[in-house]
Design a protein around this motif. Structure first.
Motif, short mmCIF file in Angstrom:
data_model
loop_
_atom_site.label_atom_id
_atom_site.label_comp_id
_atom_site.label_asym_id
_atom_site.label_seq_id
_atom_site.Cartn_x
_atom_site.Cartn_y
_atom_site.Cartn_z
N SER A 178 4.34 -2.55 -13.33
CA SER A 178 3.40 -1.49 -12.97
C SER A 178 2.56 -1.88 -11.76
N PHE A 179 2.21 -3.17 -11.66
CA PHE A 179 1.46 -3.66 -10.50
C PHE A 179 2.30 -3.54 -9.22
N ILE A 180 3.58 -3.88 -9.34
CA ILE A 180 4.48 -3.80 -8.18
C ILE A 180 4.60 -2.36 -7.72
N ALA A 181 4.72 -1.44 -8.69
CA ALA A 181 4.81 -0.01 -8.35
C ALA A 181 3.57 0.44 -7.58
N LEU A 182 2.39 -0.04 -8.00
CA LEU A 182 1.16 0.32 -7.29
C LEU A 182 1.18 -0.21 -5.86
N PHE A 183 1.62 -1.45 -5.68
CA PHE A 183 1.66 -2.04 -4.34
C PHE A 183 2.49 -1.16 -3.40
N ILE A 184 3.63 -0.69 -3.88
CA ILE A 184 4.51 0.14 -3.05
C ILE A 184 3.87 1.50 -2.76
N LEU A 185 3.36 2.15 -3.81
CA LEU A 185 2.76 3.48 -3.65
C LEU A 185 1.54 3.45 -2.74
N ALA A 186 0.61 2.54 -3.03
CA ALA A 186 -0.66 2.51 -2.30
C ALA A 186 -0.46 2.17 -0.82
N SER A 187 0.41 1.19 -0.53
CA SER A 187 0.63 0.80 0.87
C SER A 187 1.29 1.93 1.65
N THR A 188 2.21 2.65 1.02
CA THR A 188 2.91 3.76 1.70
C THR A 188 1.97 4.95 1.91
N LEU A 189 1.26 5.33 0.88
CA LEU A 189 0.41 6.51 0.95
C LEU A 189 -0.80 6.31 1.85
N SER A 190 -1.30 5.08 1.95
CA SER A 190 -2.46 4.83 2.80
C SER A 190 -2.14 5.14 4.26
N VAL A 191 -0.86 5.07 4.61
CA VAL A 191 -0.44 5.45 5.97
C VAL A 191 -0.16 6.94 6.04
N PHE A 192 0.59 7.48 5.08
CA PHE A 192 0.98 8.88 5.10
C PHE A 192 -0.22 9.83 5.06
N VAL A 193 -1.26 9.45 4.31
CA VAL A 193 -2.40 10.35 4.15
C VAL A 193 -3.12 10.57 5.47
N LEU A 194 -3.01 9.63 6.39
CA LEU A 194 -3.66 9.78 7.71
C LEU A 194 -2.99 10.84 8.57
N PHE A 195 -1.76 11.24 8.19
CA PHE A 195 -1.04 12.26 8.95
C PHE A 195 -1.20 13.66 8.35
N LEU A 196 -2.00 13.77 7.29
CA LEU A 196 -2.32 15.10 6.76
C LEU A 196 -3.16 15.85 7.79
#
Length: 396
Positions: free
Chosen positions: A164-182
């Motif tokens: 579950s920790f690994i899943a968070l690392f992947i989600l959070a790192s990816t979304l922290s970039v994508f959200v800036l393009f909203l």
């Protein structure tokens, strides 16, 4: 179609921020044993989340009005990632305190900016739908983190870096970039960076209602797992934390169709009744009763009370929605932390079961008093509103 994609991405980001908050809950005992601390220390670490969140709400609740909605949400995602990573490297109580503090700051940034942002993406006419999306995403996140870790531990065995920790690392790192393009759909305001929360008029019953409901959830996350372990039910910890939030998510569509006052009254009734069943389950050592009580309190905490409270605060302060959301969460997290700390002290002195029982008495007393005062205030305002007409009739 574009708005739907943007709203979905924002909801996923809010889910991920809150997913990190209770991700480590099934490992509380591991961190406590690693530092040789008791129940009070565990509840203090749990409440460190609020120590990070409250100043963010109180002083920076309107930050996104000045710098935009996207940056605070990206920062929140990174805080969740860093906090979880630190717990993998240093699985001790002291690091849990720091991690919870960072997670609190992240939640403060994300929930205030996210609520306003969702409404701006969908449009003012869909303000209630926006509130429902935010409450749904955050409810699933708060509950899903603990469940995911619980399942991971059952499948992997004892580990301080579950899947579950690994899943968070992947989600959070990816979304922290994508959200800036909203898209930036908000209108920047030339306001101070430090802005206090707003408490719209006539919303105090909703705020106190959410404080009571979330105090029950806080107890379920922080103190109940310790009693579960004492009675040999430790395997149910992740499930119970998940249910304490997920059932509320399932009740949100029902609450959405109700008038705010009705939903709030149902919430006031369900919280003490559900916690009564939960405590009764511990006294009788019945896991089924514990699960039932958890589900009943959850229906109020993240269902009826949460949704009607967020809707009322948002609708009554449409020009200051981010700061009004901060005001609601000031209520919520006062309830989420103070009773939990007090119960932790009582648990170390008299045992977890007695602490839970005393908290139950507290829930019944405060719920009764608030409803009584609320009804008295409503009648007083009703009488006051007709007095001028009566006076004119007498004069005539």
């Amino acid at each position: 179609m574009k708005n739907f994609i943007f709203a979905s991405l924002l909801a996923t980001a809010l889910f991920t921020v809150t997913f990190a908050v209770n991700l480590q809950a099934p490992l509380y005992n591991v961190y406590a044993v690693g530092s040789s601390v008791g129940v009070t220390a565990v509840t203090l670490a749990f409440a460190a989340y609020v120590a990070g969140l409250m100043p963010t709400l109180m002083l920076l609740g309107g930050l996104s009005d000045r710098i935009g909605r996207r940056i605070p949400i990206a920062i929140a995602l990174l805080f969740g990632l860093i906090a979880t990573f630190l717990l993998v490297i240093f699985p001790i109580w002291e690091m849990l305190v720091l991690a919870r503090f960072m997670l609190g700051m992240g939640t403060g940034f994300a929930t205030t900016a996210g609520t306003a942002y969702m409404t701006e993406i969908l449009g003012e006419a869909k303000a209630k739908q926006a509130a429902l999306l935010v409450t749904s995403a955050t409810s699933l996140g708060f509950g899903g983190g603990a469940l995911a870790t619980g399942i991971s531990l059952n499948l992997q065995g004892g580990t301080i870096a579950p899947a579950s920790f690994i899943a968070l690392f992947i989600l959070a790192s990816t979304l922290s970039v994508f959200v800036l393009f909203l898209p930036r759909v908000d209108v920047p305001k030339r306001v101070s960076l430090l802005r206090l929360p707003v408490f719209p008029p006539h919303t105090w019953p909703y705020g106190i209602g959410l404080a009571l409901a979330w105090s029950a959830t806080g107890m379920t996350i922080a103190v109940v797992p310790l009693q579960l372990e004492a009675q040999g039910f430790a395997a149910y910890t992740g499930v119970i934390i998940f249910l304490s939030i997920f059932i509320g998510f399932l009740c949100q569509p029902i609450a959405r169709r109700m008038e705010g006052r009705v939903a709030l009254l149902i919430g006031y009734a369900l919280v003490p009744i559900g916690f009564l069943a939960l405590v009764g389950g511990f006294w009788s050592q019945s896991i089924l009763l514990i699960l039932a009580g958890t589900c009943i309190t959850s229906s109020a905490s993240y269902g009826f009370t949460y949704l009607c409270g967020l809707s009322e605060f948002s609708l009554r302060a449409s020009e200051d929605r981010a700061r009004a959301t901060a005001g609601l969460f000031v209520y919520a997290y006062m309830g989420f932390s103070l009773p939990v700390i007090a119960s932790g002290v009582l648990a170390d002195m008299f045992g977890s079961l007695l602490a839970l029982s005393l908290f139950l008495v507290f829930l019944f007393i405060v719920s009764f008093l608030v409803i009584a005062i609320w009804r008295f205030q409503a009648r007083y305002e009703e009488v006051k509103s007709v007095q001028p007409e009566d006076s004119r009739c007498i004069d005539e």
